[in-house]
Motif scaffolding. Structure first.
Motif, PDB file in Angstrom:
ATOM      1  N   ASN A  49       0.814  -1.210   0.000  1.00  0.00           N
ATOM      2  CA  ASN A  49       0.000   0.000   0.000  1.00  0.00           C
ATOM      3  C   ASN A  49       0.862   1.280   0.000  1.00  0.00           C
ATOM      4  O   ASN A  49       0.856   2.034   0.968  1.00  0.00           O
ATOM      5  CB  ASN A  49      -0.897  -0.060   1.244  1.00  0.00           C
ATOM      6  CG  ASN A  49      -2.171   0.725   1.064  1.00  0.00           C
ATOM      7  OD1 ASN A  49      -2.346   1.771   1.663  1.00  0.00           O
ATOM      8  ND2 ASN A  49      -3.043   0.251   0.209  1.00  0.00           N
ATOM      9  N   LYS A  80      -5.173   7.330   2.453  1.00  0.00           N
ATOM     10  CA  LYS A  80      -6.631   7.182   2.587  1.00  0.00           C
ATOM     11  C   LYS A  80      -7.290   8.530   2.302  1.00  0.00           C
ATOM     12  O   LYS A  80      -6.721   9.573   2.633  1.00  0.00           O
ATOM     13  CB  LYS A  80      -6.932   6.758   4.026  1.00  0.00           C
ATOM     14  CG  LYS A  80      -8.314   6.215   4.230  1.00  0.00           C
ATOM     15  CD  LYS A  80      -8.402   5.555   5.610  1.00  0.00           C
ATOM     16  CE  LYS A  80      -9.830   5.202   5.962  1.00  0.00           C
ATOM     17  NZ  LYS A  80     -10.628   6.282   6.483  1.00  0.00           N
ATOM     18  N   ILE A  88      -7.051  14.192   2.796  1.00  0.00           N
ATOM     19  CA  ILE A  88      -6.418  12.864   2.774  1.00  0.00           C
ATOM     20  C   ILE A  88      -5.509  12.676   3.986  1.00  0.00           C
ATOM     21  O   ILE A  88      -5.131  13.629   4.650  1.00  0.00           O
ATOM     22  CB  ILE A  88      -5.589  12.675   1.477  1.00  0.00           C
ATOM     23  CG1 ILE A  88      -4.412  13.684   1.373  1.00  0.00           C
ATOM     24  CG2 ILE A  88      -6.463  12.807   0.258  1.00  0.00           C
ATOM     25  CD1 ILE A  88      -3.066  13.133   1.668  1.00  0.00           C
ATOM     26  N   ARG A  92      -1.969  10.184   5.011  1.00  0.00           N
ATOM     27  CA  ARG A  92      -0.935   9.254   4.556  1.00  0.00           C
ATOM     28  C   ARG A  92       0.076   9.147   5.686  1.00  0.00           C
ATOM     29  O   ARG A  92       0.000   9.908   6.655  1.00  0.00           O
ATOM     30  CB  ARG A  92      -0.261   9.781   3.281  1.00  0.00           C
ATOM     31  CG  ARG A  92       0.501  11.067   3.501  1.00  0.00           C
ATOM     32  CD  ARG A  92       1.102  11.630   2.227  1.00  0.00           C
ATOM     33  NE  ARG A  92       1.717  12.925   2.515  1.00  0.00           N
ATOM     34  CZ  ARG A  92       2.957  13.085   2.980  1.00  0.00           C
ATOM     35  NH1 ARG A  92       3.731  12.030   3.206  1.00  0.00           N
ATOM     36  NH2 ARG A  92       3.427  14.280   3.246  1.00  0.00           N
ATOM     37  N   GLN A 135      -6.309  10.342  -6.254  1.00  0.00           N
ATOM     38  CA  GLN A 135      -7.443   9.430  -6.452  1.00  0.00           C
ATOM     39  C   GLN A 135      -7.093   8.318  -7.441  1.00  0.00           C
ATOM     40  O   GLN A 135      -7.465   7.154  -7.259  1.00  0.00           O
ATOM     41  CB  GLN A 135      -8.669  10.208  -6.926  1.00  0.00           C
ATOM     42  CG  GLN A 135      -9.220  11.127  -5.835  1.00  0.00           C
ATOM     43  CD  GLN A 135     -10.262  12.096  -6.366  1.00  0.00           C
ATOM     44  OE1 GLN A 135     -11.386  11.706  -6.648  1.00  0.00           O
ATOM     45  NE2 GLN A 135      -9.894  13.363  -6.513  1.00  0.00           N
ATOM     46  N   MET A 186      -4.706   5.917  -5.588  1.00  0.00           N
ATOM     47  CA  MET A 186      -5.475   5.191  -4.562  1.00  0.00           C
ATOM     48  C   MET A 186      -6.240   4.035  -5.189  1.00  0.00           C
ATOM     49  O   MET A 186      -6.341   2.959  -4.620  1.00  0.00           O
ATOM     50  CB  MET A 186      -6.489   6.129  -3.904  1.00  0.00           C
ATOM     51  CG  MET A 186      -5.959   6.987  -2.786  1.00  0.00           C
ATOM     52  SD  MET A 186      -5.471   6.059  -1.343  1.00  0.00           S
ATOM     53  CE  MET A 186      -6.974   5.218  -0.935  1.00  0.00           C
ATOM     54  N   GLN A 224      -6.194  -0.005  -4.420  1.00  0.00           N
ATOM     55  CA  GLN A 224      -7.402  -0.754  -4.066  1.00  0.00           C
ATOM     56  C   GLN A 224      -7.718  -1.842  -5.090  1.00  0.00           C
ATOM     57  O   GLN A 224      -8.759  -2.489  -5.029  1.00  0.00           O
ATOM     58  CB  GLN A 224      -8.598   0.208  -3.982  1.00  0.00           C
ATOM     59  CG  GLN A 224      -8.497   1.162  -2.811  1.00  0.00           C
ATOM     60  CD  GLN A 224      -9.463   2.333  -2.929  1.00  0.00           C
ATOM     61  OE1 GLN A 224     -10.033   2.574  -3.989  1.00  0.00           O
ATOM     62  NE2 GLN A 224      -9.624   3.064  -1.850  1.00  0.00           N
TER      63      GLN A 224
END
Ligand SMILES: [Zn+2]
Length: 192
Positions: free
Chosen positions: A67, A89, A123, A125, A146, A149, A153
Motif C-alpha cells: 500500500n 486514505k 487525505i 498518509r 485518487q 489510490m 485498491q
C-alpha cells in the motif's frame, strides 16, 4: 535499487491476464517500522518514478503488493519533486466539488480517458517514519491521489467514472473492449 518494468494490462496486441489479475488485487497495508524489504520497494519506486515520464507510480504497478505510491509533490510540469504516500486514505470528499480532465495510465498504454473525479479532498498518509500526515488537495494533485489510490485498491481505470475516451487506433480499441468485458466479469462491485 532498480528501475522496474511497469506491470501493463496489454502488450500492444493482447491482454496479459496475469498482470490484470495482479493489478486487481487490493494491496497490503504497510507496517511500521519499515522492514528492509519495504525500504527496498520505496527505493525502487523512486528510481522508477525518476526514470519514467509520469506523475506517479503505485507499488503494484512495479510488481509489489504493498500500500504505497509515489507521486508528484506539485502541479508543475518539469518538477519531479515527489512524496511517498504510505497507507494513504481519503477522509473527506464532496459531491459538490468535482472536476474532470484527461488521464492516462502507465499500466494501460496508449489510452486516455476523460475522468470525473472529486476536486477538494482531505487525505491522510504516513511518511517513512510512520508519522501521520493530513493534507487538503485539489486540482491535478487531487486527481493524481485518487488515481493512485484506485491502483492500491485493485481498481484500474476501466469501468466507472469515465466521461469520455480519446480516440485511439482500432487495434487498441479492440483489446480495450476485450479487457472491459473481462474486467466486468471479475469485478462485480465496481459501481463507483
Ligand atoms: Zn495508473
Amino acid at each position: 535499487m532498480a528501475v522496474k518494468d511497469i506491470v501493463q494490462v496489454w502488450d500492444g496486441k493482447e491482454i496479459i491476464r496475469d498482470n490484470v489479475e495482479f493489478l486487481m488485487e487490493p494491496t497490503k497495508k504497510v507496517k511500521f517500522p519499515l522492514s528492509t524489504n519495504t525500504k527496498e520497494i520505496i527505493s525502487d519506486l523512486i528510481d522508477t518514478y525518476q526514470a519514467t515520464p509520469c506523475a506517479g507510480v503505485a507499488a503494484n504497478q512495479i510488481g509489489y503488493n504493498k500500500n504505497i505510491f509515489i507521486g508528484k509533490k506539485n502541479d508543475l510540469d518539469h518538477d519531479k519533486d515527489f512524496i511517498i504516500h504510505i497507507n494513504p486514505k481519503i477522509d473527506k470528499t464532496s459531491d459538490e466539488s468535482m472536476q474532470s480532465g484527461p488521464e492516462g495510465c502507465l499500466s494501460i498504454p496508449e489510452k486516455t480517458f476523460i475522468m470525473s473525479r472529486f476536486d477538494k479532498i482531505t487525505i491522510r498518509r504516513y511518511d517513512e517514519n510512520g508519522r501521520k500526515k493530513i493534507d487538503k488537495l485539489n486540482g491535478f494533485i487531487s486527481r493524481l491521489f485518487q488515481h493512485e489510490m484506485e491502483h492500491l485498491q485493485g481498481r484500474l481505470m476501466i469501468g466507472g467514472k469515465i466521461h469520455d475516451e480519446m480516440p485511439v487506433d482500432k487495434a487498441v480499441e479492440k483489446i480495450y473492449d476485450e479487457l472491459s468485458n473481462y474486467y466486468s466479469q471479475h469485478n462485480n462491485d465496481l459501481n463507483i
